[in-house]
Design an enzyme around this catalytic site. Sequence first.
Site, PDB file in Angstrom:
ATOM      1  N   GLU A 113       0.811  -1.048  -0.029  1.00 53.68           N
ATOM      2  CA  GLU A 113      -0.076  -0.051  -0.109  1.00 53.68           C
ATOM      3  C   GLU A 113       0.934   1.314  -0.109  1.00 53.68           C
ATOM      4  OE1 GLU A 113      -3.913  -1.922   2.041  1.00 53.68           O
ATOM      5  OE2 GLU A 113      -3.010  -0.172   3.306  1.00 53.68           O
ATOM      6  N   CYS A 127      -2.173   9.082   2.472  1.00 53.10           N
ATOM      7  CA  CYS A 127      -1.868   8.530   1.224  1.00 53.10           C
ATOM      8  C   CYS A 127      -2.800   8.962   0.107  1.00 53.10           C
ATOM      9  CB  CYS A 127      -1.852   6.907   1.326  1.00 53.10           C
ATOM     10  SG  CYS A 127      -3.571   6.324   2.122  1.00 53.10           S
TER      11      CYS A 127
HETATM   12  P1  NAD Z   1       8.670   4.526   4.567  1.00 55.17           P
HETATM   13  O1  NAD Z   1       8.717   3.715   3.006  1.00 55.17           O
HETATM   14  O2  NAD Z   1       9.717   5.416   4.735  1.00 55.17           O
HETATM   15  O3  NAD Z   1       8.704   3.668   5.574  1.00 55.17           O
HETATM   16  C1  NAD Z   1       7.636   2.528   5.986  1.00 55.17           C
HETATM   17  C2  NAD Z   1       8.268   1.472   6.788  1.00 55.17           C
HETATM   18  O4  NAD Z   1       9.181   0.836   6.153  1.00 55.17           O
HETATM   19  C3  NAD Z   1       8.568   1.975   8.004  1.00 55.17           C
HETATM   20  O5  NAD Z   1       8.335   1.020   9.125  1.00 55.17           O
HETATM   21  C4  NAD Z   1      10.246   1.946   7.861  1.00 55.17           C
HETATM   22  O6  NAD Z   1      10.856   1.704   9.012  1.00 55.17           O
HETATM   23  C5  NAD Z   1      10.382   0.635   6.692  1.00 55.17           C
HETATM   24  N1  NAD Z   1      11.514   0.715   5.955  1.00 55.17           N
HETATM   25  C6  NAD Z   1      12.389   1.408   5.540  1.00 55.17           C
HETATM   26  N2  NAD Z   1      13.245   0.920   4.766  1.00 55.17           N
HETATM   27  C7  NAD Z   1      13.043  -0.397   4.957  1.00 55.17           C
HETATM   28  C8  NAD Z   1      13.945  -1.686   4.535  1.00 55.17           C
HETATM   29  N3  NAD Z   1      14.907  -1.529   3.564  1.00 55.17           N
HETATM   30  N4  NAD Z   1      13.438  -2.925   4.661  1.00 55.17           N
HETATM   31  C9  NAD Z   1      12.138  -2.991   5.485  1.00 55.17           C
HETATM   32  N5  NAD Z   1      11.303  -2.064   6.097  1.00 55.17           N
HETATM   33  C10 NAD Z   1      11.937  -0.840   5.748  1.00 55.17           C
HETATM   34  O7  NAD Z   1       7.238   5.195   4.473  1.00 55.17           O
HETATM   35  P2  NAD Z   1       6.545   6.416   5.451  1.00 55.17           P
HETATM   36  O8  NAD Z   1       7.139   7.388   5.291  1.00 55.17           O
HETATM   37  O9  NAD Z   1       6.422   5.526   6.786  1.00 55.17           O
HETATM   38  O10 NAD Z   1       5.001   6.307   4.830  1.00 55.17           O
HETATM   39  C11 NAD Z   1       4.695   7.259   4.250  1.00 55.17           C
HETATM   40  C12 NAD Z   1       4.474   6.716   2.893  1.00 55.17           C
HETATM   41  O11 NAD Z   1       3.569   5.665   2.888  1.00 55.17           O
HETATM   42  C13 NAD Z   1       3.685   7.921   1.840  1.00 55.17           C
HETATM   43  O12 NAD Z   1       4.193   7.574   0.591  1.00 55.17           O
HETATM   44  C14 NAD Z   1       2.117   7.546   1.989  1.00 55.17           C
HETATM   45  O13 NAD Z   1       1.513   7.657   0.671  1.00 55.17           O
HETATM   46  C15 NAD Z   1       2.320   5.929   2.254  1.00 55.17           C
HETATM   47  N6  NAD Z   1       1.119   5.350   2.656  1.00 55.17           N
HETATM   48  C16 NAD Z   1       0.197   4.480   2.146  1.00 55.17           C
HETATM   49  C17 NAD Z   1      -0.863   4.154   2.368  1.00 55.17           C
HETATM   50  C18 NAD Z   1      -1.907   3.185   1.598  1.00 55.17           C
HETATM   51  O14 NAD Z   1      -2.831   2.522   2.313  1.00 55.17           O
HETATM   52  N7  NAD Z   1      -1.792   3.056   0.239  1.00 55.17           N
HETATM   53  C19 NAD Z   1      -1.321   4.253   3.899  1.00 55.17           C
HETATM   54  C20 NAD Z   1      -0.608   5.143   4.538  1.00 55.17           C
HETATM   55  C21 NAD Z   1       0.750   5.674   3.952  1.00 55.17           C
END
Ligand code: NAD
Length: 454
Positions: free
Chosen positions: A226, A261
Site C-alpha cells: 500500500e 496516502c
Molecule cells: P517509508 O517507506 O519510509 O517507511 C515505511 C516502513 O518501512 C517503516 O516502518 C520503515 O521503518 C520501513 N522500512 C524502511 N526501509 C526499509 C527496508 N529497507 N526494509 C524493510 N523495511 C523498511 O514510508 P513512511 O514515510 O513511513 O510512509 C509514508 C508513505 O506511505 C507515503 O508515501 C504514503 O502515501 C504511504 N502510505 C500509503 C498508504 C496506503 O494505504 N496506500 C497508507 C499510508 C501511507
Amino acid sequence: MKIINPATEAVITELAEDTSTSINEKYQLLKEGQAAWAMVPLAERIACIATFYDLLDTEKDELARTLTSEMGKPLQQAYNEINGARGRIKFFIDQSAKYLAEEWIITEGATKEKIVYEPLGIIANISAWNYPFLVGVNVFIPALIGGNAVFYKPSEYSTLTGLHIQRLLLKAGIPDNCFQTAIGKGAVGEQLLQLPLDGYFFTGSYRTGKYIAERVASKLVPCQLELGGKDPLYVMDDVADIANVAANALEGVVYNNGQSCCAVERIYVHEKVYDAFVASYVAQLQKLVVGDPLDAATDIGPLSRKEQMEFLISQINDAEDKGATVLAGGNMLDREGYFLEPTVLVNVNHHMKIMMEESFGPVVGIQKVADDAEAISLMQDTEYGLTASIYSATYERAEVLMKQLNTGTVYWNCCDRVSANLPWSGRKSSGLGSTLSYQGIRAFVQPKAYHIRG
Ligand code: NAD
C-alpha cells in the site's frame, strides 16, 4: 532510538532498537505459536479481537495523546483515527466468519468438492506512521483472525503507538507468541526481509515498497504493497455550491496535515468556475489555525518528520522558479517544531514537481482546464493510481471519467475517504493487492482444494 515530539522537538523517550539476535528470538517465538493459534476456533480468535476493540475505546485518551505527541496530528484527529480504526475492526469482527468458512462447491455425485481457507503462516506487517492505527488494523486484525502470527514493524515515527497496540492485543488475549513487534528504523525492517516469513504486507513509500517487493520476490510468498499517491480532484463547471466544493477539497488537502496516502494532491478546475473556486479555497484556507496539536482550536499541527520541511519548500521553490504563484502560505513558521503554513499555488503545470511528485504535506497546486477532456488527460498523467475525485452536478457526466481513471478508488462529490466495506488498493506505483472488504479478509489466507471421492 530517540522519539521526538515534532511540535516541540523535545525528546519524549529513547528506546533500544532490536538487534539481529532479538529479531531471531522473536521469530522463534512466532514459529512456536502460530500453529497453535491456527487451531484456536475462529470464534475465539474473533472474541480476542472484540476485546481489543473495546480496549481501544477504554484507553482512547492515553492512545490519542501518545499519537499526537509522537507524530503531531491534532488531538481531535487522533481520536478520529482511533474511532475509525474501531469501525474497521468491527467490520472484520462481523464479516470474517462468512468469508473464512469452508465453501462446499459440489455436494452431490461421486466426488464432492470444497474450498478450505488456511492461514498463510507468519506474516510481516511493515507499517507507516501517518495513520498507524488505521493502516495497522488493515493488516494485523484480519491476519490474526485468519490464524496467522504477525511480526509487526511499526514505523520509527509511531513506535510508541505500536507498543500500545502490542500491549492491548496481548491484554485482549492474543498469545505473545502470535504477535511480536520489531522496534527500529529501516535496518530493522530489513531484517524481517531476511527471515523465511510466509507473507509481506507493507504500507509506506513507493521507494521502500518496490525495494521490498524485489527483495522478497524469490521467496514466492504473497507480497502486498500500500504505497503513495498523487491523487487528483477535478471540479466540473456545473457544480452548484462552489464554496462547499472548495471546503471539501481543502479538507482533502490539509486533513492530517496532508500526510494521507489519499490526500488531494492536485486540483483541476473548469475555467468557468476557476476564479470562484480559487477565491473560496484561499479564503477558507486563511481561516485555518496552525499550531499546538494539543490545543482544541488547532486545525493543522506540525509535519511529522523534520526532513519533510526542506522537501516541501524545495517543491514550492521549484514551482515558483517555473512560473507558479503562491497565493497563500509557502513558509515555515518561525517557532520550534516542524510547522509549515498551508500553501496553495496557481499557474502550475506538469513540468513542476508539485504536480507530479507526492508532496505529503498541506500543499497543493490548482490548475485551470478548458474541458473534461483536458481534465482527464491531466488526471491520468501520473505514475500513481490510488484515488481520484470528481465534483459535478450529475453522476452520469462524472461516471464517464470515473470509468477511464486508472486508480483503485474513484470518488464522486467526496474525497480522501476509505471504507472498510470496499477494497483498498493502489494501481501502478500506488501498490499491489487489496486490503479491507472481503478481499482484505481473504488476503491473509490461502485456499486449499478438497476432492472427496466415496
Ligand atoms: P517509508 O517507506 O519510509 O517507511 C515505511 C516502513 O518501512 C517503516 O516502518 C520503515 O521503518 C520501513 N522500512 C524502511 N526501509 C526499509 C527496508 N529497507 N526494509 C524493510 N523495511 C523498511 O514510508 P513512511 O514515510 O513511513 O510512509 C509514508 C508513505 O506511505 C507515503 O508515501 C504514503 O502515501 C504511504 N502510505 C500509503 C498508504 C496506503 O494505504 N496506500 C497508507 C499510508 C501511507
